[in-house]
Design an enzyme around this catalytic site. Sequence first.
Site, PDB file in Angstrom:
ATOM      1  N   SER A 149       0.855  -1.185   0.000  1.00  0.00           N
ATOM      2  CA  SER A 149       0.000   0.000   0.000  1.00  0.00           C
ATOM      3  C   SER A 149       0.894   1.239   0.000  1.00  0.00           C
ATOM      4  CB  SER A 149      -0.888  -0.046   1.245  1.00  0.00           C
ATOM      5  OG  SER A 149      -1.666   1.117   1.369  1.00  0.00           O
ATOM      6  N   LYS A 183      -1.111  -0.934  -4.474  1.00  0.00           N
ATOM      7  CA  LYS A 183      -2.299  -0.143  -4.086  1.00  0.00           C
ATOM      8  C   LYS A 183      -1.862   1.298  -3.867  1.00  0.00           C
ATOM      9  CE  LYS A 183      -4.868   0.145   0.278  1.00  0.00           C
ATOM     10  NZ  LYS A 183      -5.631  -0.642   1.267  1.00  0.00           N
ATOM     11  N   LYS A 186      -3.056   5.186  -2.702  1.00  0.00           N
ATOM     12  CA  LYS A 186      -4.057   6.008  -2.021  1.00  0.00           C
ATOM     13  C   LYS A 186      -4.425   7.178  -2.937  1.00  0.00           C
ATOM     14  CE  LYS A 186      -4.154   3.854   2.005  1.00  0.00           C
ATOM     15  NZ  LYS A 186      -5.386   3.290   2.597  1.00  0.00           N
ATOM     16  N   ASP A 188      -7.216   3.174  -3.376  1.00  0.00           N
ATOM     17  CA  ASP A 188      -7.979   3.223  -2.127  1.00  0.00           C
ATOM     18  C   ASP A 188      -8.282   4.682  -1.799  1.00  0.00           C
ATOM     19  OD1 ASP A 188      -9.117   2.935   0.356  1.00  0.00           O
ATOM     20  OD2 ASP A 188      -7.403   1.930   1.295  1.00  0.00           O
ATOM     21  N   GLU A 234     -11.165   0.821  -3.785  1.00  0.00           N
ATOM     22  CA  GLU A 234     -11.503   0.547  -2.388  1.00  0.00           C
ATOM     23  C   GLU A 234     -12.169   1.760  -1.742  1.00  0.00           C
ATOM     24  OE1 GLU A 234      -8.061  -0.973  -0.339  1.00  0.00           O
ATOM     25  OE2 GLU A 234      -9.003  -0.818   1.631  1.00  0.00           O
ATOM     26  N   ASP A 251     -14.102  -1.447   2.605  1.00  0.00           N
ATOM     27  CA  ASP A 251     -13.221  -1.548   3.771  1.00  0.00           C
ATOM     28  C   ASP A 251     -13.970  -0.967   4.970  1.00  0.00           C
ATOM     29  OD1 ASP A 251     -11.290  -1.056   5.751  1.00  0.00           O
ATOM     30  OD2 ASP A 251      -9.829  -0.115   4.450  1.00  0.00           O
ATOM     31  N   LYS A 257     -10.361  -6.635   7.728  1.00  0.00           N
ATOM     32  CA  LYS A 257      -9.359  -6.258   8.730  1.00  0.00           C
ATOM     33  C   LYS A 257      -9.879  -6.777  10.058  1.00  0.00           C
ATOM     34  CE  LYS A 257      -7.778  -1.989   6.562  1.00  0.00           C
ATOM     35  NZ  LYS A 257      -7.851  -0.512   6.564  1.00  0.00           N
ATOM     36  N   GLY A 261      -4.617  -4.202   6.146  1.00  0.00           N
ATOM     37  CA  GLY A 261      -3.645  -3.937   7.209  1.00  0.00           C
ATOM     38  C   GLY A 261      -3.853  -2.580   7.834  1.00  0.00           C
TER      39      GLY A 261
HETATM   40  O1  OSB Z   1      -7.465   1.965   4.294  1.00  0.00           O
HETATM   41  O2  OSB Z   1      -6.401   0.161   4.096  1.00  0.00           O
HETATM   42  C1  OSB Z   1      -6.501   1.272   4.608  1.00  0.00           C
HETATM   43  C2  OSB Z   1      -3.490   1.891   6.894  1.00  0.00           C
HETATM   44  C3  OSB Z   1      -4.072   2.636   7.884  1.00  0.00           C
HETATM   45  C4  OSB Z   1      -5.397   2.978   7.783  1.00  0.00           C
HETATM   46  C5  OSB Z   1      -6.156   2.551   6.679  1.00  0.00           C
HETATM   47  C6  OSB Z   1      -5.579   1.770   5.693  1.00  0.00           C
HETATM   48  C7  OSB Z   1      -4.221   1.468   5.782  1.00  0.00           C
HETATM   49  C8  OSB Z   1      -3.478   0.746   4.752  1.00  0.00           C
HETATM   50  C9  OSB Z   1      -2.226   0.056   5.245  1.00  0.00           C
HETATM   51  O3  OSB Z   1      -3.743   0.791   3.581  1.00  0.00           O
HETATM   52  C10 OSB Z   1      -1.969  -1.284   4.723  1.00  0.00           C
HETATM   53  C11 OSB Z   1      -0.830  -1.932   5.469  1.00  0.00           C
HETATM   54  O4  OSB Z   1      -0.905  -2.112   6.714  1.00  0.00           O
HETATM   55  O5  OSB Z   1       0.170  -2.251   4.820  1.00  0.00           O
HETATM   56 MG    MG Z   2      -8.632   0.845   2.901  1.00  0.00          MG
END
Ligand code: OSB
Ligand code: MG
Length: 383
Positions: free
Chosen positions: A141, A167, A169, A194, A219, A244, A268, A296
Amino acid sequence: MHEPYHLISDQPIEQITLHPIAMPLVEVLTTSFGGDALRPAILVELRLAGGATGWGECVAGWSPGYSYETIGTAMHALSDFFIPTALGKTHLDGLHRFRGHPMAKLAMEAAFWSAVAGARNMPLGDLLGSGRKDRAVVGVSIGIQPSIDATLAVIEKRLNEGYQRIKLKIKPGWDIDMLRAVRQAYPDILLMADANSAYTLDDLPLFKKLDDLNLLMIEQPLGHDDIYQHGKLQPHLRTPICLDESIRNVDDARLAIETGAGRIINLKPARIGGITESLKLHAYCHEAGVPLWIGGMLETGLGRAVNLAMASLPGVTMPSDISATNRYYEPDITNEVFTLNREDSTITVPAGPGLGVTANPARLAEAEATFASLTKSEFMGLK
Ligand code: OSB
Ligand code: MG
């Protein structure tokens, strides 16, 4: 009635200790709601009579961002309600009469399940279910970067490390141009975005453009607690929506899938509020053929060991957001280091008894001291 995935220990829970910690991240993950350089967590250390010990990680943040839970609310829920209700028991049934606080609940369940797995001399994964894989397929990510060039550079680095799913953001103003440039540079990689709830249905024209980029999924584009409006968006897109934030339990997942609000679920354990509920969600997706992966929350090695065990279950059919240790913490709180198996973009699931990883006492003490050294205003200033 037999409750599936109900865990009963042979020995009662004898002691539970909370360790609030703060750890510097190797790379800040900037999302549509922000990002921290110093990551807090509350580690729950649970000992059964007989001596088996388990660890759980509460991933609540400094402030209510991704979720309403914070370090403060989690300390309150854990110390005033969850721990008193668990001490002396051979199960965690007492947690179910308390509403909310899923991240705090998961930390309790992870500690309990890993302690019981240790007491039974089996890996946590084997306690979770059968038909597991030895390795979990993973991706990485990547946060919002200062420029498209910087984004391309991080992607190149991660692809070279062996990650086969990227992935990114996104947020309004940092979406179509950036993703187009990435897709042009890498026409064939498994690529997804995401949004962490940053858009509304008014952004349909934008989503139509994203739909041309052959993304694996988008996402959580809309409201963090919405299912209904996602159901209005998905029919306009070929790209699957993955939910999510808005999936809190197995019933939310069923509602989202049956109403067509999304086609993929991000599980999660911390957001679902426990291992028991996560296993129900996994079973639903497995039986209904719904694509599933494990999300995660930038866990330390202790929390990632739990996520890896979950990600090894047979119903997890897409790459999970679990990266190697060097993506998160150097050094990590665990003695063990997770590395990426380059040949198949996997991480090997711990095979030792219990969690299969151990906390390093010196690093734990240091991370607790870092947490304790933060004044309230610094603590607030971190967000
Ligand atoms: O939206 O998936 C998410 C981390 C903190 C809060 C939200 C998200 C995330 C990640 C991290 O995308 C993924 C990882 O732990 O590698
Ligand atoms: Mg997410």
